[in-house]
Design a protein around this motif. Structure first.
Motif, PDB file in Angstrom:
ATOM      1  N   ASN A  43       0.865  -1.175   0.000  1.00  0.00           N
ATOM      2  CA  ASN A  43       0.000   0.000   0.000  1.00  0.00           C
ATOM      3  C   ASN A  43       0.901   1.224   0.000  1.00  0.00           C
ATOM      4  OD1 ASN A  43       0.708   0.439   2.841  1.00  0.00           O
ATOM      5  ND2 ASN A  43      -0.818  -1.126   3.344  1.00  0.00           N
ATOM      6  N   TYR A  44       0.324   2.400   0.221  1.00  0.00           N
ATOM      7  CA  TYR A  44       1.096   3.642   0.293  1.00  0.00           C
ATOM      8  C   TYR A  44       0.933   4.240   1.677  1.00  0.00           C
ATOM      9  CZ  TYR A  44       2.330   8.563  -0.305  1.00  0.00           C
ATOM     10  OH  TYR A  44       2.881   9.815  -0.157  1.00  0.00           O
ATOM     11  N   GLN A  45       2.051   4.650   2.286  1.00  0.00           N
ATOM     12  CA  GLN A  45       2.026   5.347   3.570  1.00  0.00           C
ATOM     13  C   GLN A  45       3.063   6.456   3.553  1.00  0.00           C
ATOM     14  OE1 GLN A  45       2.066   2.639   7.054  1.00  0.00           O
ATOM     15  NE2 GLN A  45       1.497   0.973   5.659  1.00  0.00           N
ATOM     16  N   HIS A  46       2.776   7.530   4.302  1.00  0.00           N
ATOM     17  CA  HIS A  46       3.638   8.710   4.308  1.00  0.00           C
ATOM     18  C   HIS A  46       3.770   9.237   5.733  1.00  0.00           C
ATOM     19  CE1 HIS A  46       3.928  13.292   3.289  1.00  0.00           C
ATOM     20  NE2 HIS A  46       5.074  12.821   3.759  1.00  0.00           N
ATOM     21  N   TYR A  47       5.031   9.268   6.212  1.00  0.00           N
ATOM     22  CA  TYR A  47       5.343   9.772   7.551  1.00  0.00           C
ATOM     23  C   TYR A  47       6.369  10.901   7.417  1.00  0.00           C
ATOM     24  CZ  TYR A  47       3.457   5.204   8.987  1.00  0.00           C
ATOM     25  OH  TYR A  47       2.674   4.102   9.172  1.00  0.00           O
ATOM     26  N   PRO A  48       5.973  12.163   7.586  1.00  0.00           N
ATOM     27  CA  PRO A  48       6.949  13.256   7.591  1.00  0.00           C
ATOM     28  C   PRO A  48       7.547  13.403   8.990  1.00  0.00           C
ATOM     29  CG  PRO A  48       4.714  14.137   7.663  1.00  0.00           C
ATOM     30  CD  PRO A  48       4.585  12.637   7.664  1.00  0.00           C
ATOM     31  N   VAL A  49       8.773  12.950   9.182  1.00  0.00           N
ATOM     32  CA  VAL A  49       9.383  12.853  10.507  1.00  0.00           C
ATOM     33  C   VAL A  49      10.351  14.009  10.713  1.00  0.00           C
ATOM     34  CG1 VAL A  49      10.792  11.438  12.040  1.00  0.00           C
ATOM     35  CG2 VAL A  49       9.122  10.352  10.511  1.00  0.00           C
ATOM     36  N   ASP A  50      10.192  14.729  11.813  1.00  0.00           N
ATOM     37  CA  ASP A  50      11.120  15.792  12.172  1.00  0.00           C
ATOM     38  C   ASP A  50      12.371  15.173  12.803  1.00  0.00           C
ATOM     39  OD1 ASP A  50      11.484  18.884  12.820  1.00  0.00           O
ATOM     40  OD2 ASP A  50      12.093  17.756  14.600  1.00  0.00           O
ATOM     41  N   VAL A  51      13.518  15.453  12.207  1.00  0.00           N
ATOM     42  CA  VAL A  51      14.798  14.934  12.709  1.00  0.00           C
ATOM     43  C   VAL A  51      15.700  16.134  12.998  1.00  0.00           C
ATOM     44  CG1 VAL A  51      16.794  13.474  12.229  1.00  0.00           C
ATOM     45  CG2 VAL A  51      14.536  12.824  11.362  1.00  0.00           C
ATOM     46  N   HIS A  52      15.720  16.544  14.262  1.00  0.00           N
ATOM     47  CA  HIS A  52      16.575  17.649  14.695  1.00  0.00           C
ATOM     48  C   HIS A  52      16.353  18.905  13.851  1.00  0.00           C
ATOM     49  CE1 HIS A  52      18.410  14.668  17.207  1.00  0.00           C
ATOM     50  NE2 HIS A  52      18.930  14.006  16.189  1.00  0.00           N
ATOM     51  N   GLY A  53      15.073  19.233  13.669  1.00  0.00           N
ATOM     52  CA  GLY A  53      14.743  20.480  13.002  1.00  0.00           C
ATOM     53  C   GLY A  53      14.603  20.413  11.498  1.00  0.00           C
ATOM     54  N   ARG A  54      14.848  19.261  10.889  1.00  0.00           N
ATOM     55  CA  ARG A  54      14.607  19.110   9.457  1.00  0.00           C
ATOM     56  C   ARG A  54      13.694  17.918   9.246  1.00  0.00           C
ATOM     57  NH1 ARG A  54      18.367  15.359   6.952  1.00  0.00           N
ATOM     58  NH2 ARG A  54      19.559  14.313   8.599  1.00  0.00           N
ATOM     59  N   THR A  55      12.919  17.959   8.175  1.00  0.00           N
ATOM     60  CA  THR A  55      11.927  16.908   7.921  1.00  0.00           C
ATOM     61  C   THR A  55      12.460  15.922   6.897  1.00  0.00           C
ATOM     62  OG1 THR A  55      10.096  18.417   8.406  1.00  0.00           O
ATOM     63  CG2 THR A  55       9.578  16.421   7.174  1.00  0.00           C
ATOM     64  N   ILE A  56      12.417  14.639   7.261  1.00  0.00           N
ATOM     65  CA  ILE A  56      12.718  13.562   6.315  1.00  0.00           C
ATOM     66  C   ILE A  56      11.405  12.858   6.002  1.00  0.00           C
ATOM     67  CG2 ILE A  56      13.988  11.424   5.906  1.00  0.00           C
ATOM     68  CD1 ILE A  56      16.110  12.399   7.835  1.00  0.00           C
ATOM     69  N   GLN A  57      11.133  12.671   4.728  1.00  0.00           N
ATOM     70  CA  GLN A  57       9.889  12.045   4.291  1.00  0.00           C
ATOM     71  C   GLN A  57      10.111  10.534   4.183  1.00  0.00           C
ATOM     72  OE1 GLN A  57       7.344  14.047   4.096  1.00  0.00           O
ATOM     73  NE2 GLN A  57       8.383  16.032   3.978  1.00  0.00           N
ATOM     74  N   TYR A  58       9.435   9.789   5.046  1.00  0.00           N
ATOM     75  CA  TYR A  58       9.509   8.321   5.019  1.00  0.00           C
ATOM     76  C   TYR A  58       8.240   7.802   4.349  1.00  0.00           C
ATOM     77  CZ  TYR A  58      13.378   8.573   8.392  1.00  0.00           C
ATOM     78  OH  TYR A  58      14.574   8.833   9.021  1.00  0.00           O
ATOM     79  N   LEU A  59       8.420   7.035   3.267  1.00  0.00           N
ATOM     80  CA  LEU A  59       7.279   6.571   2.477  1.00  0.00           C
ATOM     81  C   LEU A  59       7.305   5.055   2.343  1.00  0.00           C
ATOM     82  CD1 LEU A  59       7.412   9.098  -0.516  1.00  0.00           C
ATOM     83  CD2 LEU A  59       6.225   9.374   1.647  1.00  0.00           C
ATOM     84  N   VAL A  60       6.116   4.498   2.213  1.00  0.00           N
ATOM     85  CA  VAL A  60       5.931   3.109   1.776  1.00  0.00           C
ATOM     86  C   VAL A  60       5.309   3.171   0.387  1.00  0.00           C
ATOM     87  CG1 VAL A  60       4.790   0.909   2.230  1.00  0.00           C
ATOM     88  CG2 VAL A  60       5.552   2.336   4.150  1.00  0.00           C
ATOM     89  N   SER A  61       5.936   2.523  -0.578  1.00  0.00           N
ATOM     90  CA  SER A  61       5.379   2.480  -1.926  1.00  0.00           C
ATOM     91  C   SER A  61       5.451   1.045  -2.432  1.00  0.00           C
ATOM     92  CB  SER A  61       6.141   3.418  -2.869  1.00  0.00           C
ATOM     93  OG  SER A  61       5.565   3.389  -4.170  1.00  0.00           O
ATOM     94  N   GLY A  62       4.445   0.251  -2.054  1.00  0.00           N
ATOM     95  CA  GLY A  62       4.405  -1.148  -2.450  1.00  0.00           C
ATOM     96  C   GLY A  62       3.090  -1.541  -3.086  1.00  0.00           C
ATOM     97  N   GLY A  63       2.398  -0.558  -3.670  1.00  0.00           N
ATOM     98  CA  GLY A  63       1.079  -0.835  -4.246  1.00  0.00           C
ATOM     99  C   GLY A  63       1.100  -1.089  -5.728  1.00  0.00           C
ATOM    100  N   GLY A  64       2.200  -1.660  -6.252  1.00  0.00           N
ATOM    101  CA  GLY A  64       2.370  -1.743  -7.699  1.00  0.00           C
ATOM    102  C   GLY A  64       1.670  -2.874  -8.404  1.00  0.00           C
ATOM    103  N   GLY A  65       0.953  -3.749  -7.673  1.00  0.00           N
ATOM    104  CA  GLY A  65       0.227  -4.803  -8.382  1.00  0.00           C
ATOM    105  C   GLY A  65      -0.102  -6.028  -7.565  1.00  0.00           C
ATOM    106  N   ALA A  66       0.670  -6.321  -6.521  1.00  0.00           N
ATOM    107  CA  ALA A  66       0.410  -7.513  -5.718  1.00  0.00           C
ATOM    108  C   ALA A  66      -0.803  -7.287  -4.811  1.00  0.00           C
ATOM    109  CB  ALA A  66       1.642  -7.856  -4.887  1.00  0.00           C
ATOM    110  N   PHE A  67      -1.231  -8.360  -4.114  1.00  0.00           N
ATOM    111  CA  PHE A  67      -2.389  -8.265  -3.227  1.00  0.00           C
ATOM    112  C   PHE A  67      -2.237  -7.081  -2.262  1.00  0.00           C
ATOM    113  CE2 PHE A  67       0.608 -11.041  -1.002  1.00  0.00           C
ATOM    114  CZ  PHE A  67       0.650 -10.475   0.268  1.00  0.00           C
ATOM    115  N   MET A  68      -3.353  -6.508  -1.835  1.00  0.00           N
ATOM    116  CA  MET A  68      -3.326  -5.293  -1.027  1.00  0.00           C
ATOM    117  C   MET A  68      -3.195  -5.611   0.454  1.00  0.00           C
ATOM    118  SD  MET A  68      -6.233  -2.369  -0.607  1.00  0.00           S
ATOM    119  CE  MET A  68      -7.041  -3.113   0.800  1.00  0.00           C
TER     120      MET A  68
END
Length: 497
Positions: free
Chosen positions: A311-336
């Motif tokens: 599926n798709y998931q998005h976590y914008p994580v604050d790391v010492h004052g800067r944001t790192i975007q952590y994503l899940v991108s596994g929705g390309g065709g297999a079972f959900m």
């Protein structure tokens, strides 16, 4: 902009819309993959065996990389490209079951990918195992009309074939020679009694499959199962997390080297770091974690994108004052994989309002209620409308409904939500807790395969300039409306200054 699932139920693909054109793309030899088939589970036995008797992935990966270095690939495993300062590329993962849900992604992907220079696959190119003999209908045929290179990192299912098919297709590597036999009665010896051996590639069959993507613009050869690309102002680093979601010491040393320097970076990994409201930093053999490198300010990572979870998931994580975007991108065709089992977000300092997922939790619950209503012949009891599912999710988690709904949350609706694993806002302390995520990942989700839209698949388009990186998550439902104009389910703009 087309209506998305965040706007309306119709935007999510509900309410009997017209099927898309993907069925015309399906090859006559395509088979429906069933995860309830004992034969399928037997083919995928190497994962459980590695958990019980030790994981050989690290040593085999070292042998693969040494073989590539002996063949003359660059020692830093860099992929040379000449992309301009402004360009676009695609990214998605967990693709190849070779059936209708995978092919339903293709029309929207081709439309959204116009003008892109390459694609990255973020995990599990093939299911149930990565045999070179199955790449025809599960890789070359579905993406034959994409006129640009495709690079990949292997997932655990690619390693169920010893990574042999993956290395042959993406790296043009010969098979590994047999390893030295283990000591008798050792853990490795017991593992070897049941271990699935790689299939011998059918050379004619593989050549016929390669011919489907034989145009000069489509050609790509990567140096190994992990690699780095300098593309315009960006460095993209792909790592191989093997069978159990870890990396070996040699790969860890390489990752630390190629992560240095001021160039903005994206990590692509077979195992996501933030997923399902959990933090999984990815251990490195010998000490340390992958996420320690991602968080190091001297490495300048702006995003970490993982596959494995469908599926798709998005976590914008604050790391010492800067944001790192952590994503899940596994929705390309297999079972959900279900999203309705994700509890109210509490990890990484991310709030529920900042978190994004696709499908929405309510759509996931409605999807599963329909699947298991049909499977158990209890449709009148199990099936929930998307409005009912959205309302009960909002009530149980204590969150604002993503789409407005006036549906009543009846006793039946609450009971179905509880049976299908929806969390509660407050959990009472108990000596007994069902491992809902594991139950869904290993039992319920693989049984959720359906061949009727909406499918709730997804893929990413990343647009790069010297100043910004824009990431958009597009939906693929299998319906004609979303196929002709894929809706954007999430959009992130990251400064690269």
């Amino acid at each position: 902009m087309p209506s998305s699932s965040r706007d309306s139920a119709a935007g999510a693909g509900w309410h009997g819309q017209r099927p898309g054109s993907y069925e015309s793309l399906l090859p006559p030899t395509a088979k429906k993959l069933s995860w309830f088939d004992p034969g399928t589970l037997w083919k995928a036995r190497n994962g459980p065996l590695a958990s019980l008797f030790g994981d050989p992935t690290g040593e085999d990966r070292r042998r693969w990389v040494k073989g590539q270095l002996d063949r003359g690939v660059p020692p830093d495993l860099m992929i040379e490209r000449d992309d301009p300062d402004s360009f676009s590329f695609m990214l998605f993962g967990d693709t190849g079951e070779g059936d209708a849900p995978q092919y339903a992604v293709v029309p929207g992907f081709l439309k959204a990918s116009e003008g892109t220079r390459f694609t990255v696959l973020s995990s599990d190119v093939l299911y149930p195992v990565g045999s070179a003999n199955e790449y025809g209908t599960k890789f070359f045929q579905p993406y034959q009309r994409y006129q640009a290179p495709i690079y990949a990192v292997p997932g655990n299912h690619d390693w169920y074939d010893g990574n042999t098919g993956f290395m042959r297709v993406f790296c043009d590597a010969p098979a590994l020679p047999p390893a030295a036999p283990p000591a008798k009665l050792s853990r490795a010896w017991w593992r070897g009694l049941l271990w699935r051996r790689p299939e011998v590639p059918d050379e004619q069959r593989l050549a016929e499959a390669r011919a489907l993507r034989s145009a000069p613009a489509q050609q790509a050869e990567q140096p190994g199962p992990y690699w780095a690309i300098d593309a315009g102002p960006l460095r993209i680093i792909g790592i191989d997390t093997g069978l159990l979601g870890t990396i070996d010491a040699e790969q860890g040393q390489w990752l630390r080297r190629v992560s240095q320097g001021p160039r903005p970076k994206i990590l692509v990994t077979g195992s996501p770091i933030y997923v399902d409201n959990k933090y999984e930093p990815c251990a490195i053999e010998g000490g340390g974690t992958v996420d320690e490198i991602v968080r190091d300010p001297d490495c300048h990572y702006v995003a970490a994108i993982g596959g494995d979870i469908h599926n798709y998931q998005h976590y914008p994580v604050d790391v010492h004052g800067r944001t790192i975007q952590y994503l899940v991108s596994g929705g390309g065709g297999a079972f959900m994989h279900a999203t309705h089992t994700i509890a109210r977000i509490t990890t990484g300092g991310v709030t529920e309002d900042e978190f994004r997922c696709y499908p929405l939790r309510g759509d996931s619950l409605a999807f599963y209620s329909g699947v298991y209503g049909r499977r158990f012949h209890l449709r009148r009891f199990f099936e929930l409308t998307s409005e009912q599912a959205t309302a009960v999710i909002s009530k149980r988690l204590g969150i604002r409904a993503t789409r407005g709904t006036d549906a009543r949350v009846t006793l039946r609706v609450r009971l179905v939500a509880a049976l299908l694993g929806v969390a509660k806002q407050r959990r009472r302390r108990s000596w007994f807790r069902l491992p809902v995520r594991k139950i869904y990942a290993q039992l319920f989700s693989p049984g959720s395969v359906t061949f009727t839209p909406p499918f709730f698949k997804s893929f990413l388009r990343l647009d790069v300039t010297p100043q910004t990186l824009r990431i958009r998550c597009f939906a693929a439902t299998g319906n004609l409306e979303q196929e002709l104009d894929p809706p954007v389910e999430d959009e992130i703009v990251i400064p690269l200054g």
